[in-house]
Design a protein around this motif. Sequence first.
Motif, PDB file in Angstrom:
ATOM      1  N   GLU A  91       0.860  -1.193   0.000  1.00  0.00           N
ATOM      2  CA  GLU A  91       0.000   0.000   0.000  1.00  0.00           C
ATOM      3  C   GLU A  91       0.887   1.231   0.000  1.00  0.00           C
ATOM      4  OE1 GLU A  91      -2.170  -0.143   3.700  1.00  0.00           O
ATOM      5  OE2 GLU A  91      -0.339  -0.643   4.807  1.00  0.00           O
ATOM      6  N   ILE A  92       0.311   2.334  -0.451  1.00  0.00           N
ATOM      7  CA  ILE A  92       0.972   3.635  -0.382  1.00  0.00           C
ATOM      8  C   ILE A  92       0.094   4.530   0.481  1.00  0.00           C
ATOM      9  CG2 ILE A  92       1.837   5.627  -1.666  1.00  0.00           C
ATOM     10  CD1 ILE A  92       2.047   3.794  -4.124  1.00  0.00           C
ATOM     11  N   ILE A  93       0.681   5.093   1.519  1.00  0.00           N
ATOM     12  CA  ILE A  93      -0.046   5.956   2.452  1.00  0.00           C
ATOM     13  C   ILE A  93       0.533   7.355   2.362  1.00  0.00           C
ATOM     14  CG2 ILE A  93      -0.656   6.349   4.867  1.00  0.00           C
ATOM     15  CD1 ILE A  93      -0.150   3.304   5.302  1.00  0.00           C
ATOM     16  N   VAL A  94      -0.301   8.323   2.024  1.00  0.00           N
ATOM     17  CA  VAL A  94       0.111   9.721   1.930  1.00  0.00           C
ATOM     18  C   VAL A  94      -0.476  10.463   3.127  1.00  0.00           C
ATOM     19  CG1 VAL A  94      -0.003  11.849   0.582  1.00  0.00           C
ATOM     20  CG2 VAL A  94       0.253   9.641  -0.583  1.00  0.00           C
ATOM     21  N   VAL A  95       0.394  11.036   3.947  1.00  0.00           N
ATOM     22  CA  VAL A  95      -0.050  11.758   5.141  1.00  0.00           C
ATOM     23  C   VAL A  95       0.154  13.251   4.913  1.00  0.00           C
ATOM     24  CG1 VAL A  95       0.204  12.043   7.624  1.00  0.00           C
ATOM     25  CG2 VAL A  95       0.591   9.793   6.592  1.00  0.00           C
ATOM     26  N   ILE A  96      -0.907  14.006   5.113  1.00  0.00           N
ATOM     27  CA  ILE A  96      -0.876  15.460   4.891  1.00  0.00           C
ATOM     28  C   ILE A  96      -0.909  16.166   6.233  1.00  0.00           C
ATOM     29  CG2 ILE A  96      -1.978  17.412   3.761  1.00  0.00           C
ATOM     30  CD1 ILE A  96      -1.000  15.203   1.835  1.00  0.00           C
ATOM     31  N   ASP A  97       0.011  17.086   6.431  1.00  0.00           N
ATOM     32  CA  ASP A  97       0.089  17.798   7.701  1.00  0.00           C
ATOM     33  C   ASP A  97      -0.338  19.255   7.544  1.00  0.00           C
ATOM     34  OD1 ASP A  97       1.428  17.384  10.592  1.00  0.00           O
ATOM     35  OD2 ASP A  97       1.678  19.446   9.920  1.00  0.00           O
ATOM     36  N   GLN A 129      -6.449  21.882   2.184  1.00  0.00           N
ATOM     37  CA  GLN A 129      -6.581  22.010   0.731  1.00  0.00           C
ATOM     38  C   GLN A 129      -5.751  20.945   0.014  1.00  0.00           C
ATOM     39  OE1 GLN A 129      -5.484  25.864  -0.795  1.00  0.00           O
ATOM     40  NE2 GLN A 129      -6.215  25.432  -2.863  1.00  0.00           N
ATOM     41  N   LEU A 130      -4.557  20.719   0.499  1.00  0.00           N
ATOM     42  CA  LEU A 130      -3.710  19.682  -0.084  1.00  0.00           C
ATOM     43  C   LEU A 130      -4.311  18.304   0.146  1.00  0.00           C
ATOM     44  CD1 LEU A 130      -1.112  18.641  -1.403  1.00  0.00           C
ATOM     45  CD2 LEU A 130       0.014  18.844   0.841  1.00  0.00           C
ATOM     46  N   ARG A 131      -4.841  18.066   1.329  1.00  0.00           N
ATOM     47  CA  ARG A 131      -5.444  16.765   1.612  1.00  0.00           C
ATOM     48  C   ARG A 131      -6.621  16.498   0.682  1.00  0.00           C
ATOM     49  NH1 ARG A 131      -9.487  14.163   3.628  1.00  0.00           N
ATOM     50  NH2 ARG A 131     -10.656  16.114   3.912  1.00  0.00           N
ATOM     51  N   GLU A 132      -7.477  17.501   0.503  1.00  0.00           N
ATOM     52  CA  GLU A 132      -8.639  17.329  -0.368  1.00  0.00           C
ATOM     53  C   GLU A 132      -8.216  17.062  -1.810  1.00  0.00           C
ATOM     54  OE1 GLU A 132     -10.945  20.839   0.166  1.00  0.00           O
ATOM     55  OE2 GLU A 132     -11.744  20.218   2.132  1.00  0.00           O
ATOM     56  N   ARG A 133      -7.184  17.758  -2.274  1.00  0.00           N
ATOM     57  CA  ARG A 133      -6.732  17.536  -3.644  1.00  0.00           C
ATOM     58  C   ARG A 133      -6.120  16.145  -3.795  1.00  0.00           C
ATOM     59  NH1 ARG A 133      -2.663  21.310  -7.408  1.00  0.00           N
ATOM     60  NH2 ARG A 133      -2.931  20.032  -9.290  1.00  0.00           N
ATOM     61  N   ALA A 134      -5.362  15.718  -2.787  1.00  0.00           N
ATOM     62  CA  ALA A 134      -4.760  14.386  -2.854  1.00  0.00           C
ATOM     63  C   ALA A 134      -5.831  13.304  -2.881  1.00  0.00           C
ATOM     64  CB  ALA A 134      -3.814  14.176  -1.673  1.00  0.00           C
ATOM     65  N   VAL A 135      -6.858  13.448  -2.076  1.00  0.00           N
ATOM     66  CA  VAL A 135      -7.972  12.483  -2.076  1.00  0.00           C
ATOM     67  C   VAL A 135      -8.639  12.452  -3.439  1.00  0.00           C
ATOM     68  CG1 VAL A 135     -10.270  12.027  -1.143  1.00  0.00           C
ATOM     69  CG2 VAL A 135      -8.399  12.623   0.405  1.00  0.00           C
ATOM     70  N   ARG A 136      -8.781  13.619  -4.030  1.00  0.00           N
ATOM     71  CA  ARG A 136      -9.513  13.754  -5.296  1.00  0.00           C
ATOM     72  C   ARG A 136      -8.701  13.273  -6.491  1.00  0.00           C
ATOM     73  NH1 ARG A 136     -10.474  18.667  -4.551  1.00  0.00           N
ATOM     74  NH2 ARG A 136      -8.876  19.614  -5.877  1.00  0.00           N
ATOM     75  N   GLU A 137      -7.381  13.509  -6.487  1.00  0.00           N
ATOM     76  CA  GLU A 137      -6.607  13.316  -7.707  1.00  0.00           C
ATOM     77  C   GLU A 137      -5.598  12.167  -7.683  1.00  0.00           C
ATOM     78  OE1 GLU A 137      -5.010  16.854  -9.455  1.00  0.00           O
ATOM     79  OE2 GLU A 137      -6.591  18.130  -8.602  1.00  0.00           O
ATOM     80  N   GLY A 142      -5.759   5.242  -5.806  1.00  0.00           N
ATOM     81  CA  GLY A 142      -5.118   4.007  -5.369  1.00  0.00           C
ATOM     82  C   GLY A 142      -4.200   4.150  -4.183  1.00  0.00           C
ATOM     83  N   VAL A 143      -4.312   5.254  -3.455  1.00  0.00           N
ATOM     84  CA  VAL A 143      -3.500   5.431  -2.254  1.00  0.00           C
ATOM     85  C   VAL A 143      -4.418   5.782  -1.089  1.00  0.00           C
ATOM     86  CG1 VAL A 143      -1.558   6.282  -3.631  1.00  0.00           C
ATOM     87  CG2 VAL A 143      -3.087   7.922  -2.511  1.00  0.00           C
ATOM     88  N   THR A 144      -3.924   5.587   0.115  1.00  0.00           N
ATOM     89  CA  THR A 144      -4.635   6.011   1.318  1.00  0.00           C
ATOM     90  C   THR A 144      -4.137   7.397   1.694  1.00  0.00           C
ATOM     91  OG1 THR A 144      -4.836   3.729   2.112  1.00  0.00           O
ATOM     92  CG2 THR A 144      -5.083   5.487   3.738  1.00  0.00           C
ATOM     93  N   VAL A 145      -5.039   8.347   1.828  1.00  0.00           N
ATOM     94  CA  VAL A 145      -4.682   9.715   2.190  1.00  0.00           C
ATOM     95  C   VAL A 145      -5.267  10.020   3.569  1.00  0.00           C
ATOM     96  CG1 VAL A 145      -4.833  12.160   1.588  1.00  0.00           C
ATOM     97  CG2 VAL A 145      -4.634  10.431  -0.219  1.00  0.00           C
ATOM     98  N   ARG A 146      -4.419  10.496   4.476  1.00  0.00           N
ATOM     99  CA  ARG A 146      -4.869  10.839   5.819  1.00  0.00           C
ATOM    100  C   ARG A 146      -4.241  12.157   6.256  1.00  0.00           C
ATOM    101  NH1 ARG A 146      -7.891   7.359   4.920  1.00  0.00           N
ATOM    102  NH2 ARG A 146      -8.508   5.559   6.203  1.00  0.00           N
ATOM    103  N   ALA A 147      -4.957  12.873   7.119  1.00  0.00           N
ATOM    104  CA  ALA A 147      -4.382  14.046   7.770  1.00  0.00           C
ATOM    105  C   ALA A 147      -3.553  13.582   8.960  1.00  0.00           C
ATOM    106  CB  ALA A 147      -5.483  14.983   8.241  1.00  0.00           C
ATOM    107  N   ASN A 148      -2.508  14.310   9.267  1.00  0.00           N
ATOM    108  CA  ASN A 148      -1.687  14.005  10.434  1.00  0.00           C
ATOM    109  C   ASN A 148      -2.544  14.055  11.685  1.00  0.00           C
ATOM    110  OD1 ASN A 148       0.287  13.738  12.389  1.00  0.00           O
ATOM    111  ND2 ASN A 148       1.218  15.739  12.011  1.00  0.00           N
TER     112      ASN A 148
END
Length: 336
Positions: A38-44, A48-56, A59-65
């Motif tokens: 899996e690829i996990i992207v954590v946004i701190d 705005q960055l978190r929402e864009r990452a979720v949207r665009e 195939g990855v898991t996006v979470r806020a710190n």
Amino acid sequence: MTETIEASVVICAHTLDRWDDLTRAVASVRTQQPQAREIIVVIDNNEQLRERAVREIEGVTVRANEGPAGLSGARMTGAALAAGSVIAFLDDDAVTEPGWLAALLDAYQDPVVIGAGGPVEPLWRAPRPCWFPDEFLWVVGCTYAGMHVQQGRIRNPIGANMSVRTDVLRRAGGFTSDLGRRKLGFSVSGKARIGGKAESCEETEFSIRTARLNPGGYWAYRDGARVRHCVPAQRTTWKYFVQRCLVEGTAKAVLTGLTGRADGLGAENRYVRDVLPRAVARNLLAAIRGEPGALGRAGAIVAGFALTAFAYARTRLGGVAPAPAQGATVHVGPNG
């Protein structure tokens, strides 16, 4: 029965300014063979960055710190979600080379390996200054000339390219936030920050702590596990070089207070005693032969050492970190 070793890759990000870098980092991980579990992207601290990452980014898991603001909190948020037996941490402005993940995972065939890392090569976004010495590539978060590797073992990997057994990380309690640069009283222009706070030496402290908690275990170095780390124009200035050396000296003073001088400065002792004098002599000889930039490199090595030593001594003597043991000498050098 052979254990199946799978990796969860954690990438931490904090700014839309590096959106293209982040997408390249994710894409480079997707091409690895074997594939990451899996690829996990954590946004701190950037909704705005978190929402864009979720949207665009598919195939990855996006979470806020969900932890303390900063890189350590972001890493631990990703680690808490990881399902793989190994967690690989990659900077959002780094790209992996083919074979990166396979080389990292190969290290774990040795059951006493705690974690593994590999080379971090600079990806210059502006012309490299002719005065910038290879021995100080740690200033820009990359593998430097003279980094101590002994029989495939290192004290600690560089944070842009490191992995660790998931159970080892969780038992150790993860990374500390006590070595952030803003917390240490410095702000380095142009340095990547997570939540407004850049970090320094957390990987070193974590690596020392996990080695102590796992007697007989070691950190492995795999030359085939290569990544390229972006070096933007603002990190190629003399001002950045000076500030980064001051940060490192301060952080190393705090680090030795946490880990002791023997572990905290073991690699630096050799670096200062052997690597830097040879580098100065080599560049002075090159300058005599008329090689462009050689005299500047020799000067940068001397200045970089002096600045780092000054910050280390000032911090220790100023009481920010515990005073050195009687008879101790000051050793300074890279976070590597």
